[in-house]
Motif scaffolding. Structure first.
Motif, short mmCIF file in Angstrom:
data_model
loop_
_atom_site.label_atom_id
_atom_site.label_comp_id
_atom_site.label_asym_id
_atom_site.label_seq_id
_atom_site.Cartn_x
_atom_site.Cartn_y
_atom_site.Cartn_z
N GLY A 48 8.77 2.58 -5.15
CA GLY A 48 7.59 2.21 -5.90
C GLY A 48 7.69 2.70 -7.33
O GLY A 48 8.67 3.31 -7.74
N SER B 244 -0.82 1.43 -13.50
CA SER B 244 0.59 1.81 -13.60
C SER B 244 1.40 0.54 -13.77
O SER B 244 1.39 -0.34 -12.89
CB SER B 244 1.05 2.55 -12.34
OG SER B 244 0.36 3.77 -12.19
N THR C 52 0.85 -1.19 0.00
CA THR C 52 0.00 0.00 0.00
C THR C 52 0.88 1.24 0.00
O THR C 52 2.11 1.16 0.13
CB THR C 52 -0.92 0.04 1.24
OG1 THR C 52 -0.11 0.15 2.42
CG2 THR C 52 -1.78 -1.22 1.33
N ASP C 53 0.24 2.40 -0.10
CA ASP C 53 0.97 3.67 -0.09
C ASP C 53 1.76 3.88 1.20
O ASP C 53 2.72 4.66 1.24
CB ASP C 53 0.00 4.84 -0.27
CG ASP C 53 -0.69 4.81 -1.63
OD1 ASP C 53 -0.12 4.20 -2.55
OD2 ASP C 53 -1.78 5.38 -1.75
N SER D 2 3.38 -3.99 -11.40
CA SER D 2 2.11 -3.29 -11.55
C SER D 2 1.52 -2.93 -10.19
O SER D 2 1.79 -3.59 -9.18
CB SER D 2 1.12 -4.16 -12.33
OG SER D 2 -0.18 -3.60 -12.32
N ASP D 3 0.67 -1.90 -10.19
CA ASP D 3 -0.10 -1.58 -9.00
C ASP D 3 -1.34 -2.48 -8.95
O ASP D 3 -1.52 -3.36 -9.79
CB ASP D 3 -0.49 -0.10 -8.98
CG ASP D 3 -1.42 0.26 -10.14
OD1 ASP D 3 -1.58 -0.56 -11.07
OD2 ASP D 3 -2.00 1.36 -10.10
N ASN E 148 5.74 9.43 -2.48
CA ASN E 148 4.44 9.34 -3.14
C ASN E 148 4.45 8.45 -4.39
O ASN E 148 3.67 8.65 -5.32
CB ASN E 148 3.95 10.74 -3.54
CG ASN E 148 3.71 11.63 -2.33
OD1 ASN E 148 3.14 11.19 -1.34
ND2 ASN E 148 4.17 12.87 -2.42
N SER E 149 5.35 7.49 -4.42
CA SER E 149 5.39 6.56 -5.55
C SER E 149 4.27 5.53 -5.41
O SER E 149 3.62 5.42 -4.37
CB SER E 149 6.75 5.87 -5.62
OG SER E 149 7.05 5.20 -4.40
N THR E 150 4.06 4.77 -6.47
CA THR E 150 2.97 3.79 -6.51
C THR E 150 3.46 2.42 -6.05
O THR E 150 4.44 1.91 -6.59
CB THR E 150 2.42 3.67 -7.94
OG1 THR E 150 1.98 4.96 -8.38
CG2 THR E 150 1.25 2.70 -7.99
N GLU F 16 7.36 4.99 -10.37
CA GLU F 16 7.37 6.45 -10.48
C GLU F 16 7.32 6.86 -11.95
O GLU F 16 7.74 6.11 -12.83
CB GLU F 16 8.64 7.03 -9.85
CG GLU F 16 8.76 6.77 -8.36
CD GLU F 16 10.03 7.38 -7.81
OE1 GLU F 16 9.97 8.53 -7.33
OE2 GLU F 16 11.08 6.71 -7.86
N ASN F 17 6.85 8.06 -12.17
CA ASN F 17 6.81 8.61 -13.53
C ASN F 17 8.16 9.27 -13.83
O ASN F 17 8.32 10.49 -13.74
CB ASN F 17 5.67 9.62 -13.66
CG ASN F 17 5.51 10.11 -15.09
OD1 ASN F 17 5.98 9.47 -16.03
ND2 ASN F 17 4.87 11.25 -15.24
#
Length: 392
Positions: free
Chosen positions: A275, A226, A183-184, A220-221, A190-192, A277-278
């Motif tokens: 996690g 994502s 989980t977050d 994957s999330d 703030n990554s996924t 990230e973009n």
């Protein structure tokens, strides 16, 4: 009475002749909780069957803590019957293997997703099916914590398995990983969080002692909105005592190379997991080697990281066995090193995990005493231990 004495004599003889009897007294860490444990863990092997039924007691504090019986868990027991625990149960045939016991480091495919993953001091069920040209494997992280009342609890949050198919000289491996608890809460910046991961690997022999491997991997999330992906290409050699490895990788959409490793659960407990990230696409490398000089020792050392100038990760472990000579009983020396920034602030800093264990054999590896040096909070800490010697 006579039958009882004969039965007791046979049991005692079997215990000492057919089993290895490690005795351990000391501190262990399990799921980021520390316990002081006293345990006797004999293990028997009869043909394809392996059975280990031991006696375990523990306390949360060696001086003031209450004594509990059984495997350390979130539901402690004061019933002495629960001191008798199932440590190991295994069945191994040519086509099937079942094992329940302490987990060991696991690498799936080339290790681009899962590399030497372990949640220390936990137990799990492992199942393997092997036929002529394919195999199946699954890891189920549950452990039997007590018998009265009978209780089975989840020992880890990470489930995984794989499928292997061999066609001539080519080998294909497909695997999957999931962490339902991702989980977050456990990730940084703030990554996924990565809830699902998987991949496909292909191995092709180049020459007799060298293999080429290619792994295509995904992360994957929970909603699959994502998805990070990457590819790893590596060359592996087997020269007897020396096994070098080297490879390069490329990843996109925030993929996290080598996410499931030895430190996954530590980072998770400290809410420091990477996690998805973009971020821009990146490439990296891995080089290292393992050395096997048994019965005198073995070791391995690896360096891996991105090619963008960021400091790489360095990790390794070593074991040296000084044999018994005349009146000298021998010595075991074990070491482990991990640093996510080895070339920034020296080889020892706040990002370093190091320990050095020196063990003096009292009864072989089953019962040893020694000292452990560990790097904690930028300084060396020293502790004594007595018990069985187990190293992964």
């Amino acid at each position: 009475m006579r039958k009882f004495l004969i039965t007791l004599l046979i049991f005692t003889f079997t215990l000492f002749v057919f089993s290895n009897i490690p005795l351990s007294i000391g501190t262990i860490e399990k799921n980021n909780e520390k316990y002081f444990v006293y345990e006797l863990t004999p293990e028997f092997s009869f043909g394809p069957l392996t059975l280990g039924i031991g006696f375990t007691a523990y306390a949360t504090d060696v001086v003031y803590g209450e004594l509990y019986y059984g495997i350390p868990s979130s539901t402690p027991s004061t019933n002495i019957i629960n001191a008798f625990v199932l440590n190991t149960l295994g069945i191994k045939t040519d086509n099937f293997e079942f094992r329940y016991g302490l987990v060991k480091p696991t690498t799936l495919a080339l290790g681009f997703n899962m590399r030497k993953y372990i949640n220390r001091n936990t137990r799990a069920f492992d199942l393997k099916f092997n036929l002529s040209n394919f195999g199946l494997y699954t890891h189920i992280p549950y452990e039997i914590t007590k018998f009265v009342p009978f209780e089975v609890l989840q020992s880890d949050s990470v489930f995984f398995g794989d499928f292997v198919y061999k066609a001539g000289f080519v080998e294909l491996q497909v695997y999957g990983i999931t962490d339902p608890e991702a989980t977050d809460t456990f990730v940084i910046d703030n990554s996924t969080p990565v809830k699902y991961a998987g991949g496909v690997a292909i191995y092709v022999p180049l020459v007799n002692v060298v293999k080429l491997g290619v792994e295509f991997a995904l992360q994957s999330d929970e909603s699959f909105s994502s998805i990070g992906n990457g590819v790893f290409v590596g060359v592996y050699g087997d020269f007897g005592v020396l096994e070098p490895v080297g490879g390069v990788y490329y990843f996109r959409n925030g993929y996290v190379p080598f996410l499931f490793d030895r430190n996954y659960n530590y980072l998770k407990s400290n809410q420091s997991l990477n996690g998805l990230e973009n971020v821009e696409d990146k490439s990296g490398y891995l080089v290292g080697m393992s050395v096997d000089l048994m019965p005198y020792g073995n070791g391995e050392f690896y360096v891996y990281g991105a090619l963008d100038g960021v400091t790489p990760v360095a990790e390794g472990n070593v074991r040296i066995i000084l044999p018994e000579i005349a009146s000298f009983p021998g010595l075991f020396i074990d070491g482990y090193y991990y640093d996510s920034t080895p070339f920034e602030n020296g080889f020892l800093d706040e990002n370093t995990e190091v320990y050095l264990k020196i063990s003096y054999p009292i009864l072989g590896e089953s019962f040893v005493a020694g000292i452990v040096y560990s790097w904690e909070e930028n300084q060396w800490a020293k502790s004594l231990f007595i018990g069985g010697l187990t190293t992964f």
